[in-house]
Design a protein around this motif. Sequence first.
Motif, PDB file in Angstrom:
ATOM      1  N   ASP A 234      14.770  15.899  45.465  1.00  0.00           N
ATOM      2  CA  ASP A 234      15.168  14.601  46.013  1.00  0.00           C
ATOM      3  C   ASP A 234      14.696  13.492  45.077  1.00  0.00           C
ATOM      4  OD1 ASP A 234      14.059  12.175  47.997  1.00  0.00           O
ATOM      5  OD2 ASP A 234      16.063  12.919  48.474  1.00  0.00           O
TER       6      ASP A 234
ATOM      7  N   ASN B  71      14.745  10.207  45.344  1.00  0.00           N
ATOM      8  CA  ASN B  71      13.986   9.160  46.013  1.00  0.00           C
ATOM      9  C   ASN B  71      12.510   9.548  46.116  1.00  0.00           C
ATOM     10  OD1 ASN B  71      13.897   6.671  47.949  1.00  0.00           O
ATOM     11  ND2 ASN B  71      12.969   8.314  49.132  1.00  0.00           N
ATOM     12  N   GLN B  72      12.246  10.758  46.597  1.00  0.00           N
ATOM     13  CA  GLN B  72      10.862  11.216  46.747  1.00  0.00           C
ATOM     14  C   GLN B  72      10.195  11.408  45.396  1.00  0.00           C
ATOM     15  OE1 GLN B  72       9.237  11.238  49.426  1.00  0.00           O
ATOM     16  NE2 GLN B  72       7.361  12.265  48.804  1.00  0.00           N
TER      17      GLN B  72
ATOM     18  N   THR C  25       7.483   2.550  48.165  1.00  0.00           N
ATOM     19  CA  THR C  25       8.619   3.103  48.909  1.00  0.00           C
ATOM     20  C   THR C  25       9.753   2.098  49.010  1.00  0.00           C
ATOM     21  OG1 THR C  25       7.143   4.535  50.203  1.00  0.00           O
ATOM     22  CG2 THR C  25       9.339   4.119  51.107  1.00  0.00           C
TER      23      THR C  25
ATOM     24  N   VAL D 183      11.376   1.564  45.472  1.00  0.00           N
ATOM     25  CA  VAL D 183      12.292   2.650  45.113  1.00  0.00           C
ATOM     26  C   VAL D 183      13.586   2.530  45.898  1.00  0.00           C
ATOM     27  CG1 VAL D 183      12.647   5.156  45.213  1.00  0.00           C
ATOM     28  CG2 VAL D 183      10.480   4.240  44.358  1.00  0.00           C
ATOM     29  N   ARG D 184      13.482   2.174  47.186  1.00  0.00           N
ATOM     30  CA  ARG D 184      14.691   2.011  48.004  1.00  0.00           C
ATOM     31  C   ARG D 184      15.602   0.936  47.423  1.00  0.00           C
ATOM     32  NH1 ARG D 184      17.044  -1.151  51.476  1.00  0.00           N
ATOM     33  NH2 ARG D 184      15.374  -2.704  51.370  1.00  0.00           N
TER      34      ARG D 184
ATOM     35  N   LEU E  75      17.216   2.123  44.137  1.00  0.00           N
ATOM     36  CA  LEU E  75      18.313   3.071  44.341  1.00  0.00           C
ATOM     37  C   LEU E  75      19.529   2.409  44.984  1.00  0.00           C
ATOM     38  CD1 LEU E  75      16.394   6.316  45.404  1.00  0.00           C
ATOM     39  CD2 LEU E  75      17.498   5.794  43.215  1.00  0.00           C
TER      40      LEU E  75
ATOM     41  N   GLY F  28      21.547   3.696  42.422  1.00  0.00           N
ATOM     42  CA  GLY F  28      21.694   5.055  42.923  1.00  0.00           C
ATOM     43  C   GLY F  28      23.105   5.603  42.792  1.00  0.00           C
TER      44      GLY F  28
END
Length: 214
Positions: free
Chosen positions: A91, A93-94, A196, A199-200, A203, A207
């Motif tokens: 993943d 994102n992680q 967090t 990153v969101r 993306l 993304g």
Amino acid sequence: MDHTENKKIRKGSSDKRAKIIAAARDLFLSEGFDRTSVDTVAAKAGVSKRTVYDYYGDKQNLLLTVLEETSSAVLDMIEQGISDHLREFKDLNQALILFCEQIVDSANGSSDYTALIRLVLTEAANLPALFLERLDNATEEGIIRRFTEFGQTGLLNVPDPEMATKHFAALTFLLVFNQPRKTGTLEEEQTKRIITEGVRVFLCAYGQHTVQNK
């Protein structure tokens, strides 16, 4: 980075070189570049003034070498984070979150990172602009390479991987480092939230869905 400009500088013994660099780093951090003399560096390192000049040419070249060696440890830290989290993952994102968290944890426990930031901020006037540019680029190169590959495989939409890397860093670990704090480090929960959310947002802009929507 080669900053010697063809000066005739002796290679010398590794032990003496290490002592000179350690002494110069301590003095540049505690006294500043302008107030540090080659004499005091030599005395602290336990070598002659001539040895310092023979090995490093002049005081500015000594400062550049200190920064170069200090930044090398920081670059290793970044490459380790890339190797641990951005090469094989399920993943993205992680993976990006774990990478940033490792960078923050490593930097918080790194005297090299602290020294690098302090020296760059306090001695910018004594550093060539080209050297600072190369230093900045060097810290981004590994991430740029991974983002370029992510773009090629469709994980990211990154027409300009260099700019994407700057946006990513600004939204995540650099934002953590730039937070005002009363104590040495931020609370783990606050760091996690910043990374967090960063990153969101990254993306959302870069993304895979941005490729599909075009």
